[in-house]
Write a protein that holds these residues in place. Sequence first.
Motif, PDB file in Angstrom:
ATOM      1  N   ILE A   1      -0.352  -4.191  -9.769  1.00 45.20           N
ATOM      2  CA  ILE A   1       0.211  -5.383 -10.406  1.00 45.20           C
ATOM      3  C   ILE A   1      -0.495  -5.583 -11.744  1.00 45.20           C
ATOM      4  N   THR A   2       0.291  -5.644 -12.822  1.00 49.15           N
ATOM      5  CA  THR A   2      -0.276  -5.781 -14.161  1.00 49.15           C
ATOM      6  C   THR A   2      -0.280  -7.221 -14.654  1.00 49.15           C
ATOM      7  N   ALA A   3       0.558  -8.082 -14.044  1.00 52.57           N
ATOM      8  CA  ALA A   3       0.594  -9.488 -14.443  1.00 52.57           C
ATOM      9  C   ALA A   3       1.176 -10.310 -13.309  1.00 52.57           C
ATOM     10  N   ILE A   4       0.649 -11.527 -13.132  1.00 54.45           N
ATOM     11  CA  ILE A   4       1.158 -12.471 -12.145  1.00 54.45           C
ATOM     12  C   ILE A   4       1.495 -13.770 -12.856  1.00 54.45           C
ATOM     13  N   ASP A   5       2.763 -14.143 -12.828  1.00 54.14           N
ATOM     14  CA  ASP A   5       3.233 -15.349 -13.519  1.00 54.14           C
ATOM     15  C   ASP A   5       2.792 -15.353 -14.985  1.00 54.14           C
ATOM     16  N   GLY A   6       2.837 -14.189 -15.596  1.00 57.52           N
ATOM     17  CA  GLY A   6       2.507 -14.063 -17.007  1.00 57.52           C
ATOM     18  C   GLY A   6       1.044 -13.852 -17.314  1.00 57.52           C
ATOM     19  N   SER A   7       0.156 -14.038 -16.334  1.00 59.52           N
ATOM     20  CA  SER A   7      -1.280 -13.824 -16.551  1.00 59.52           C
ATOM     21  C   SER A   7      -1.617 -12.363 -16.293  1.00 59.52           C
ATOM     22  N   VAL A   8      -2.264 -11.748 -17.256  1.00 55.91           N
ATOM     23  CA  VAL A   8      -2.565 -10.316 -17.162  1.00 55.91           C
ATOM     24  C   VAL A   8      -3.583 -10.054 -16.060  1.00 55.91           C
ATOM     25  N   MET A   9      -3.315  -9.009 -15.264  1.00 56.89           N
ATOM     26  CA  MET A   9      -4.232  -8.577 -14.209  1.00 56.89           C
ATOM     27  C   MET A   9      -4.861  -7.255 -14.614  1.00 56.89           C
ATOM     28  N   PRO A  10      -6.167  -7.082 -14.347  1.00 56.53           N
ATOM     29  CA  PRO A  10      -6.776  -5.769 -14.597  1.00 56.53           C
ATOM     30  C   PRO A  10      -6.209  -4.730 -13.640  1.00 56.53           C
ATOM     31  N   VAL A  11      -6.120  -3.497 -14.112  1.00 52.45           N
ATOM     32  CA  VAL A  11      -5.576  -2.395 -13.304  1.00 52.45           C
ATOM     33  C   VAL A  11      -6.644  -1.323 -13.138  1.00 52.45           C
ATOM     34  N   ASP A  12      -6.885  -0.929 -11.910  1.00 54.59           N
ATOM     35  CA  ASP A  12      -7.814   0.159 -11.624  1.00 54.59           C
ATOM     36  C   ASP A  12      -6.977   1.428 -11.468  1.00 54.59           C
ATOM     37  N   ALA A  13      -6.775   2.117 -12.582  1.00 47.56           N
ATOM     38  CA  ALA A  13      -5.873   3.273 -12.602  1.00 47.56           C
ATOM     39  C   ALA A  13      -6.396   4.409 -11.726  1.00 47.56           C
ATOM     40  N   GLU A  14      -7.688   4.644 -11.760  1.00 50.02           N
ATOM     41  CA  GLU A  14      -8.257   5.740 -10.974  1.00 50.02           C
ATOM     42  C   GLU A  14      -8.102   5.476  -9.482  1.00 50.02           C
ATOM     43  N   LEU A  15      -8.375   4.252  -9.053  1.00 51.63           N
ATOM     44  CA  LEU A  15      -8.242   3.926  -7.637  1.00 51.63           C
ATOM     45  C   LEU A  15      -6.776   3.976  -7.209  1.00 51.63           C
ATOM     46  N   THR A  16      -5.893   3.471  -8.065  1.00 49.88           N
ATOM     47  CA  THR A  16      -4.463   3.514  -7.743  1.00 49.88           C
ATOM     48  C   THR A  16      -3.997   4.954  -7.564  1.00 49.88           C
ATOM     49  N   ALA A  17      -4.427   5.839  -8.438  1.00 51.75           N
ATOM     50  CA  ALA A  17      -4.048   7.253  -8.324  1.00 51.75           C
ATOM     51  C   ALA A  17      -4.549   7.841  -7.009  1.00 51.75           C
ATOM     52  N   SER A  18      -5.760   7.436  -6.595  1.00 49.75           N
ATOM     53  CA  SER A  18      -6.289   7.948  -5.327  1.00 49.75           C
ATOM     54  C   SER A  18      -5.496   7.399  -4.152  1.00 49.75           C
ATOM     55  N   PHE A  19      -5.049   6.130  -4.248  1.00 50.55           N
ATOM     56  CA  PHE A  19      -4.188   5.564  -3.203  1.00 50.55           C
ATOM     57  C   PHE A  19      -2.939   6.424  -3.042  1.00 50.55           C
ATOM     58  N   ASN A  20      -2.295   6.720  -4.154  1.00 47.55           N
ATOM     59  CA  ASN A  20      -1.019   7.433  -4.076  1.00 47.55           C
ATOM     60  C   ASN A  20      -1.195   8.896  -3.687  1.00 47.55           C
ATOM     61  N   ARG A  21      -2.310   9.499  -4.035  1.00 50.28           N
ATOM     62  CA  ARG A  21      -2.569  10.854  -3.529  1.00 50.28           C
ATOM     63  C   ARG A  21      -2.644  10.827  -2.014  1.00 50.28           C
ATOM     64  N   TYR A  22      -3.342   9.838  -1.485  1.00 49.22           N
ATOM     65  CA  TYR A  22      -3.417   9.719  -0.022  1.00 49.22           C
ATOM     66  C   TYR A  22      -2.046   9.444   0.580  1.00 49.22           C
ATOM     67  N   LEU A  23      -1.304   8.508  -0.001  1.00 51.70           N
ATOM     68  CA  LEU A  23      -0.011   8.120   0.566  1.00 51.70           C
ATOM     69  C   LEU A  23       1.031   9.221   0.452  1.00 51.70           C
ATOM     70  N   LEU A  24       0.838  10.158  -0.473  1.00 53.23           N
ATOM     71  CA  LEU A  24       1.750  11.297  -0.602  1.00 53.23           C
ATOM     72  C   LEU A  24       1.335  12.467   0.280  1.00 53.23           C
ATOM     73  N   SER A  25       0.167  12.368   0.920  1.00 54.50           N
ATOM     74  CA  SER A  25      -0.256  13.424   1.837  1.00 54.50           C
ATOM     75  C   SER A  25       0.456  13.247   3.175  1.00 54.50           C
ATOM     76  N   PRO A  26       0.586  14.303   3.982  1.00 52.79           N
ATOM     77  CA  PRO A  26       1.265  14.171   5.280  1.00 52.79           C
ATOM     78  C   PRO A  26       0.525  13.180   6.183  1.00 52.79           C
ATOM     79  N   ARG A  27       1.249  12.164   6.687  1.00 50.99           N
ATOM     80  CA  ARG A  27       0.650  11.141   7.539  1.00 50.99           C
ATOM     81  C   ARG A  27       1.531  10.954   8.775  1.00 50.99           C
ATOM     82  N   ASP A  28       0.907  11.081   9.944  1.00 48.78           N
ATOM     83  CA  ASP A  28       1.643  10.908  11.202  1.00 48.78           C
ATOM     84  C   ASP A  28       1.321   9.560  11.824  1.00 48.78           C
TER      85      ASP A  28
END
Length: 295
Positions: A268-295
């Motif tokens: 999330i980059t903004a909430i009700d117009g207020s800018v939110m910080p983005v942790d790009a490295e952590l987000t990328a690690s989240f999606n690497r995990y979520l794109l891995s095979p999960r049962d």
Amino acid sequence: MALLFALVIDPATSDDPRSDFADTFRVIDPSAPALSVGELSTQRGDGIFESIGVVDGHAQETQAHLERLAHSARICDLAAPHLEQWRQAVDAAAQHAPRHGEGVIKLILSRGVEHGPAPTAWVTVAAAADNTAVREHGIRVVTLDRGYGIDTPAKAPWLLLGAKTLSYAVNMAAIREAKRRGADDAVFVTSDGFVLEAPTASLILRIDGRFVTPAPNGGILHGTTQLSLFAHLEEEGHDTGYATLPTSALTDADAAWLVSSVRLAAPITAIDGSVMPVDAELTASFNRYLLSPRD
């Protein structure tokens, strides 16, 4: 998303002892008419569904989705789905998902046909939309009043809050309203000031190094992707938890994400117009995990 495959299920009772349910599936033309005009899913939205992400032909978190389908059925007084039958239907459908890239399998269980056969059930497969941009660049959200208090689900179970029903008109209206306000998505809040979920996703906040999500006792859907990501975070040594979060928690957070089975983790980059910080490295690690095979 154009459908690639569809099959109709003859629902088995939950105590059916069979191990092979192939003869209860009927493949149909996904582009042809298939439902009766008396079908209650289309007349009243009287049914439940699940959307399972598929990565390179692998259906993700199938068991968690099946358990949530059963949970929704209990809330809605639908016949209990036979989970092994549905698992075999998912396996059959996954054979027709894209071999490379992402897809989505939808499970639909309806109360059936008015004055006719009941229940009815079917499974579809489609290629997923390309969510690369939102995963990498994030989304802007606005908060929208869901129109009830935090204690409403306990007082009014007939509202079916916490079930993944086919009655998604409000959810879609909320997304349209968010876009009218210049955002990409919405986060629902209660009328008495507590955070809930997004129309089609779970919310995760990082506050003082701890990852938290709104407690599901507020009538929100317990997200399968959120559950999986929390398990991953715990394995990585992070602290996670559930809480009844006031709306002020949104501004207290130093990072926030919407997570779901198909879009995966979108910062999330903004909430009700207020800018939110983005942790790009952590987000990328989240999606690497979520794109891995999960049962």
